[in-house]
Design an enzyme around this catalytic site. Sequence first.
Site, PDB file in Angstrom:
ATOM      1  N   GLY A   1     -21.228   6.208   4.881  1.00 13.85           N
ATOM      2  CA  GLY A   1     -20.250   6.577   3.867  1.00 13.85           C
ATOM      3  C   GLY A   1     -20.748   6.218   2.481  1.00 13.85           C
ATOM      4  O   GLY A   1     -20.775   5.046   2.110  1.00 13.85           O
ATOM      5  N   VAL A   2     -21.176   7.223   1.709  1.00 15.92           N
ATOM      6  CA  VAL A   2     -21.704   6.953   0.371  1.00 15.92           C
ATOM      7  C   VAL A   2     -20.807   7.626  -0.675  1.00 15.92           C
ATOM      8  O   VAL A   2     -21.251   8.387  -1.521  1.00 15.92           O
ATOM      9  CB  VAL A   2     -23.179   7.398   0.222  1.00 15.92           C
ATOM     10  N   GLY A   3     -19.516   7.325  -0.563  1.00 19.35           N
ATOM     11  CA  GLY A   3     -18.560   7.749  -1.577  1.00 19.35           C
ATOM     12  C   GLY A   3     -18.638   6.843  -2.786  1.00 19.35           C
ATOM     13  O   GLY A   3     -19.714   6.332  -3.123  1.00 19.35           O
ATOM     14  N   LYS A   4     -17.489   6.588  -3.413  1.00 16.34           N
ATOM     15  CA  LYS A   4     -17.486   5.807  -4.654  1.00 16.34           C
ATOM     16  C   LYS A   4     -18.104   4.429  -4.464  1.00 16.34           C
ATOM     17  O   LYS A   4     -18.984   4.019  -5.222  1.00 16.34           O
ATOM     18  CB  LYS A   4     -16.052   5.681  -5.176  1.00 16.34           C
ATOM     19  N   VAL A   5     -17.653   3.694  -3.448  1.00 14.68           N
ATOM     20  CA  VAL A   5     -18.162   2.336  -3.231  1.00 14.68           C
ATOM     21  C   VAL A   5     -19.529   2.362  -2.565  1.00 14.68           C
ATOM     22  O   VAL A   5     -20.445   1.644  -2.977  1.00 14.68           O
ATOM     23  CB  VAL A   5     -17.167   1.509  -2.402  1.00 14.68           C
ATOM     24  N   GLY A   6     -19.687   3.174  -1.533  1.00 15.29           N
ATOM     25  CA  GLY A   6     -20.959   3.221  -0.817  1.00 15.29           C
ATOM     26  C   GLY A   6     -22.118   3.603  -1.709  1.00 15.29           C
ATOM     27  O   GLY A   6     -23.216   3.038  -1.608  1.00 15.29           O
ATOM     28  N   HIS A   7     -21.886   4.555  -2.612  1.00 15.35           N
ATOM     29  CA  HIS A   7     -22.932   4.982  -3.556  1.00 15.35           C
ATOM     30  C   HIS A   7     -23.366   3.812  -4.430  1.00 15.35           C
ATOM     31  O   HIS A   7     -24.569   3.579  -4.632  1.00 15.35           O
ATOM     32  CB  HIS A   7     -22.389   6.129  -4.414  1.00 15.35           C
TER      33      HIS A   7
ATOM     34  N   LYS B   1       0.853  -1.184   0.000  1.00 14.55           N
ATOM     35  CA  LYS B   1       0.000   0.000   0.000  1.00 14.55           C
ATOM     36  C   LYS B   1       0.886   1.230   0.000  1.00 14.55           C
ATOM     37  O   LYS B   1       2.032   1.194   0.458  1.00 14.55           O
ATOM     38  CB  LYS B   1      -0.885   0.023   1.252  1.00 14.55           C
TER      39      LYS B   1
END
Length: 376
Positions: free
Chosen positions: A188-194, A88
């Site tokens: 959390g509704v960012g890229k994945v959550g959305h 990472k």
Amino acid sequence: MLAFDLKTLAARFDSDGTGHEQVVLFQDPASDLKGFVAVHSTALGPALGGVRFTSYTDEGQALADVLRLSRGMSYKNAVAGLDFGGGKAVVIGDPERIKTEELLLAYGRFVASLDGRYVTACDVGTTPEDMEVIASTCPWTVTRPTTSGGTGDPSVFTARGVLQGMKAAALHRWGTPALQGRTVGIAGVGKVGHLLVELLFEEGARVVVTDVRGEAVRGITEKFPEITAVKDTGSLIRLEGLDVYAPCALGGALSDDVVPLLTAEVVCGAANNQLAHPGIERRLKDRGILYLPDYVVNAGGVIHAAGGLRGATDGEILAKVDAIFDTTLAILEHAEAEDILPGAAADRIAEQRIATAASARTAAASGRSPRPGRVA
């Protein structure tokens, strides 16, 4: 002068004896680039993992994060059956403020200097378009835009894998993989959550969301008026009738303060390093809450990236992502049969695969036959 002892901090995260093979500080004052790359293991192959670009309170926090994340990538790739090790990178700073082409090019030159030991991909704070810039100075770059021949944003595959994990948990806990009528709370509704919201909506689940960014919540509720939003994570975890809690933001979502308040029967989300400390999983089990190891269910993105590197077809990649259902179910059943935590069951699989690969590599170098691995 760095305000921490790198060896002491690294040892704290390597207390299980697995160790990190390489931890490197990189910086380029001309572009404001500063961060770390951690290569946890290359026993299974080159270390594959994203680059996280975010603000940290100090360098010690950034180093702690990259050590946790890189170790998690080793375990994630191993359990997913990928021929890649774990690594990472973290870039320190606000990407909205300091991310420039010059900085990305400098980061690419640094990763290239590792000569293929670490393969970089997009993560929090970075995009496929950023990877396209990085790729101009580093051949070991994945998740570039599909328009230029890359594999694109892995988020949709991460979300799909989390959904498969939820279905496996539903089958194990409630006797059916169907999520229709179940209430899932997403923090959390960012890229994945959305994307996970959209998939759950298609499954007929009731979805409740929250996010520290009001615009992200508005974007979801405008698209899906049936979805409920609550003001904060504290309200979400206390929600009556919550079946599944899905942490999909940054790590540490499950803490000593959260566990007594959580109403959900299942925890299954996309965030990495969800447990504030290892004892949290035992506390969840004592309350009758089923925790799905995050690195098992959120492996869809790295499966997609690895497939692109190995030339797999779209069908082969999707089949491997969907196999997260079978992997998760097998881990839950093994944990129940052995009366151990699901996290311990998943760790056994990962550690055995990594140890077997390391033994084979050592034997090949010395001309000996490797000892057979123990079946977990």
